[in-house]
Design a protein around this motif. Structure first.
Motif, PDB file in Angstrom:
ATOM      1  N   LEU A   2      -3.680  -2.502   0.834  1.00 46.75           N
ATOM      2  CA  LEU A   2      -3.857  -3.042   1.980  1.00 46.75           C
ATOM      3  C   LEU A   2      -2.848  -2.428   3.170  1.00 46.75           C
ATOM      4  O   LEU A   2      -3.271  -3.390   4.549  1.00 46.75           O
ATOM      5  N   LYS A   3      -3.156  -1.364   3.750  1.00 47.91           N
ATOM      6  CA  LYS A   3      -2.657  -0.977   5.221  1.00 47.91           C
ATOM      7  C   LYS A   3      -3.313  -0.774   6.038  1.00 47.91           C
ATOM      8  O   LYS A   3      -5.082  -0.060   4.892  1.00 47.91           O
ATOM      9  N   ARG A   4      -3.467  -1.364   7.112  1.00 44.79           N
ATOM     10  CA  ARG A   4      -4.644  -0.669   7.473  1.00 44.79           C
ATOM     11  C   ARG A   4      -5.552   0.341   8.028  1.00 44.79           C
ATOM     12  O   ARG A   4      -5.053   1.244   7.897  1.00 44.79           O
ATOM     13  N   GLY A   5      -6.713   0.192   8.085  1.00 41.60           N
ATOM     14  CA  GLY A   5      -7.427   1.206   8.031  1.00 41.60           C
ATOM     15  C   GLY A   5      -7.548   2.364   6.710  1.00 41.60           C
ATOM     16  O   GLY A   5      -7.694   3.238   6.710  1.00 41.60           O
ATOM     17  N   ASN A   6      -6.621   1.741   5.385  1.00 40.65           N
ATOM     18  CA  ASN A   6      -6.638   2.513   4.353  1.00 40.65           C
ATOM     19  C   ASN A   6      -7.850   3.297   3.676  1.00 40.65           C
ATOM     20  O   ASN A   6      -8.302   1.694   4.258  1.00 40.65           O
ATOM     21  N   ARG A   7      -8.603   4.053   3.922  1.00 41.69           N
ATOM     22  CA  ARG A   7      -9.575   4.581   2.851  1.00 41.69           C
ATOM     23  C   ARG A   7     -10.109   5.345   1.621  1.00 41.69           C
ATOM     24  O   ARG A   7     -10.818   6.121   1.204  1.00 41.69           O
ATOM     25  N   LEU A   8      -8.387   5.896   1.255  1.00 43.55           N
ATOM     26  CA  LEU A   8      -8.234   6.442   0.283  1.00 43.55           C
ATOM     27  C   LEU A   8      -8.089   5.582  -1.384  1.00 43.55           C
ATOM     28  O   LEU A   8      -8.566   4.866  -1.394  1.00 43.55           O
ATOM     29  N   SER A   9      -9.622   6.549  -2.173  1.00 44.86           N
ATOM     30  CA  SER A   9      -9.978   6.068  -3.498  1.00 44.86           C
ATOM     31  C   SER A   9      -9.504   5.669  -4.351  1.00 44.86           C
ATOM     32  O   SER A   9     -10.088   5.208  -5.128  1.00 44.86           O
ATOM     33  N   ILE A  10      -8.236   6.554  -4.153  1.00 45.49           N
ATOM     34  CA  ILE A  10      -7.003   6.509  -5.681  1.00 45.49           C
ATOM     35  C   ILE A  10      -6.494   6.652  -4.549  1.00 45.49           C
ATOM     36  O   ILE A  10      -5.534   7.906  -3.545  1.00 45.49           O
ATOM     37  N   THR A  11      -5.549   5.703  -5.076  1.00 43.28           N
ATOM     38  CA  THR A  11      -3.839   5.698  -4.421  1.00 43.28           C
ATOM     39  C   THR A  11      -2.607   5.122  -5.676  1.00 43.28           C
ATOM     40  O   THR A  11      -2.973   4.600  -6.370  1.00 43.28           O
ATOM     41  N   PRO A  12      -1.741   5.701  -4.841  1.00 45.41           N
ATOM     42  CA  PRO A  12      -0.227   6.030  -6.447  1.00 45.41           C
ATOM     43  C   PRO A  12       0.680   4.248  -6.270  1.00 45.41           C
ATOM     44  O   PRO A  12      -0.761   3.651  -5.068  1.00 45.41           O
ATOM     45  N   VAL A  13      -0.091   3.646  -7.515  1.00 45.76           N
ATOM     46  CA  VAL A  13       0.704   2.225  -7.632  1.00 45.76           C
ATOM     47  C   VAL A  13       2.339   2.404  -8.333  1.00 45.76           C
ATOM     48  O   VAL A  13       1.978   3.014  -9.081  1.00 45.76           O
ATOM     49  N   THR A  14       3.314   1.655  -7.554  1.00 45.93           N
ATOM     50  CA  THR A  14       4.798   2.008  -8.385  1.00 45.93           C
ATOM     51  C   THR A  14       4.681   1.048  -9.599  1.00 45.93           C
ATOM     52  O   THR A  14       3.904  -0.072  -9.814  1.00 45.93           O
ATOM     53  N   GLU A  15       5.886   1.404 -10.484  1.00 44.86           N
ATOM     54  CA  GLU A  15       5.801   0.675 -11.703  1.00 44.86           C
ATOM     55  C   GLU A  15       6.349  -0.852 -11.131  1.00 44.86           C
ATOM     56  O   GLU A  15       5.739  -1.625 -11.810  1.00 44.86           O
ATOM     57  N   ALA A  16       6.948  -1.232 -10.373  1.00 44.05           N
ATOM     58  CA  ALA A  16       6.388  -2.614  -9.586  1.00 44.05           C
ATOM     59  C   ALA A  16       5.571  -3.237  -9.077  1.00 44.05           C
ATOM     60  O   ALA A  16       5.280  -4.720  -9.485  1.00 44.05           O
ATOM     61  N   GLU A  17       4.856  -2.815  -8.504  1.00 39.98           N
ATOM     62  CA  GLU A  17       3.877  -3.212  -8.153  1.00 39.98           C
ATOM     63  C   GLU A  17       2.645  -3.374  -9.451  1.00 39.98           C
ATOM     64  O   GLU A  17       2.078  -4.429  -9.945  1.00 39.98           O
ATOM     65  N   TRP A  18       2.185  -2.570 -10.496  1.00 43.86           N
ATOM     66  CA  TRP A  18       1.865  -2.601 -11.437  1.00 43.86           C
ATOM     67  C   TRP A  18       2.714  -3.508 -12.425  1.00 43.86           C
ATOM     68  O   TRP A  18       1.440  -4.356 -12.589  1.00 43.86           O
ATOM     69  N   THR A  19       3.917  -3.938 -12.345  1.00 47.75           N
ATOM     70  CA  THR A  19       4.112  -5.409 -13.697  1.00 47.75           C
ATOM     71  C   THR A  19       3.748  -5.924 -12.860  1.00 47.75           C
ATOM     72  O   THR A  19       3.070  -7.137 -13.487  1.00 47.75           O
ATOM     73  N   ARG A  20       4.067  -6.779 -11.078  1.00 44.85           N
ATOM     74  CA  ARG A  20       4.503  -7.528 -10.400  1.00 44.85           C
ATOM     75  C   ARG A  20       2.105  -8.343 -10.520  1.00 44.85           C
ATOM     76  O   ARG A  20       1.632  -8.921 -10.568  1.00 44.85           O
ATOM     77  N   ILE A  21       1.654  -7.367 -10.899  1.00 42.70           N
ATOM     78  CA  ILE A  21      -0.253  -7.261 -10.881  1.00 42.70           C
ATOM     79  C   ILE A  21      -0.444  -7.963 -12.236  1.00 42.70           C
ATOM     80  O   ILE A  21      -1.107  -8.712 -12.060  1.00 42.70           O
ATOM     81  N   LEU A  22       0.391  -7.604 -12.893  1.00 43.33           N
ATOM     82  CA  LEU A  22       0.145  -8.149 -14.441  1.00 43.33           C
ATOM     83  C   LEU A  22       0.445  -9.388 -14.609  1.00 43.33           C
ATOM     84  O   LEU A  22      -0.418 -10.168 -14.933  1.00 43.33           O
ATOM     85  N   ARG A  23       1.038  -9.748 -13.802  1.00 41.00           N
ATOM     86  CA  ARG A  23       1.856 -11.265 -14.213  1.00 41.00           C
ATOM     87  C   ARG A  23       0.528 -11.800 -13.202  1.00 41.00           C
ATOM     88  O   ARG A  23       0.052 -12.845 -14.004  1.00 41.00           O
ATOM     89  N   LEU A  24       0.416 -11.186 -12.340  1.00 40.73           N
ATOM     90  CA  LEU A  24      -0.419 -12.175 -10.985  1.00 40.73           C
ATOM     91  C   LEU A  24      -2.109 -12.641 -11.804  1.00 40.73           C
ATOM     92  O   LEU A  24      -2.415 -13.492 -12.086  1.00 40.73           O
ATOM     93  N   MET A  25      -2.422 -11.631 -12.501  1.00 38.24           N
ATOM     94  CA  MET A  25      -3.367 -11.422 -13.459  1.00 38.24           C
ATOM     95  C   MET A  25      -3.705 -12.144 -14.618  1.00 38.24           C
ATOM     96  O   MET A  25      -4.499 -13.327 -14.995  1.00 38.24           O
TER      97      MET A  25
END
Length: 163
Positions: A135-158
């Motif tokens: 979500l960072k501006r200008g980010n172009r990296l095609s592989i980025t680390p995700v924290t466990e908290a972010e992972w859990t939050r996104i699973l909940r969103l899904m």
DNA sequence: GCCAACGTTGGC
DNA sequence: GCCAACGTTGGC
């Protein structure tokens, strides 16, 4: 004394759905696809040095009408040379790479589930996800680390309906 | 198709 | 090793 298994890590991996969508990946043999075409050293090094088999993957659709997270996957192999670097016909061909000295690597990625599409806009609305690299501006990296908290939050969103 | 952001290249 | 020019990414 046995070494404890390293904690599971999480990644966001971008794929252009024209090339390989979550549906394409799920339809592949074993739902597994070689993650070809990474041509950025930082992304390559994440695959080489930090990823472990079994790590969780957010399967992200990029460069398309509806960019966002489209499914879940997991890292399914150790690193291998990316064969597209040796192929003069491939858009990913790299004349400076040789079979003796491959520059570019891949891992097999096994798709596990198609989810509802979580768009960039929706991701941006979740305060707990504000620090996500994608979500960072200008980010172009095609592989980025995700924290466990972010992972859990996104699973909940899904598992809840679109906002 | 535009363009901001950023990575890479190559001359010095 | 600096840094300007250039190429690429990717959302819009």
């Amino acid at each position: 004394m046995t070494t404890p298994a390293p904690p599971r890590q999480y990644w966001l991996m971008k794929s252009e759905p024209d090339e390989c969508s979550i549906d394409d990946a799920l339809a592949a043999p074993g739902a597994t696809v070689p993650w070809t075409g990474v041509r950025n050293y930082q992304a390559r090094n994440f695959m080489r040095d930090a990823m472990r088999v079994g790590d969780g993957v957010l399967f992200y659709h990029s460069s398309c009408p509806e960019p966002g997270i489209a499914g879940l996957a997991e890292v399914a192999s150790d690193i291998e040379p990316d064969p597209t670097q040796f192929d003069p016909e491939s858009p990913y061909h790299d004349a400076k790479a040789s079979r003796d000295a491959p520059r570019w690597l891949l891992r097999q990625v096994k798709a596990t589930r198609k989810t509802r599409l979580i768009s960039l806009d929706e991701l941006r609305q979740v305060p707990e996800l504000a620090d996500m690299t994608v979500l960072k501006r200008g980010n172009r990296l095609s592989i980025t680390p995700v924290t466990e908290a972010e992972w859990t939050r996104i699973l909940r969103l899904m598992d809840q309906p679109a906002a």
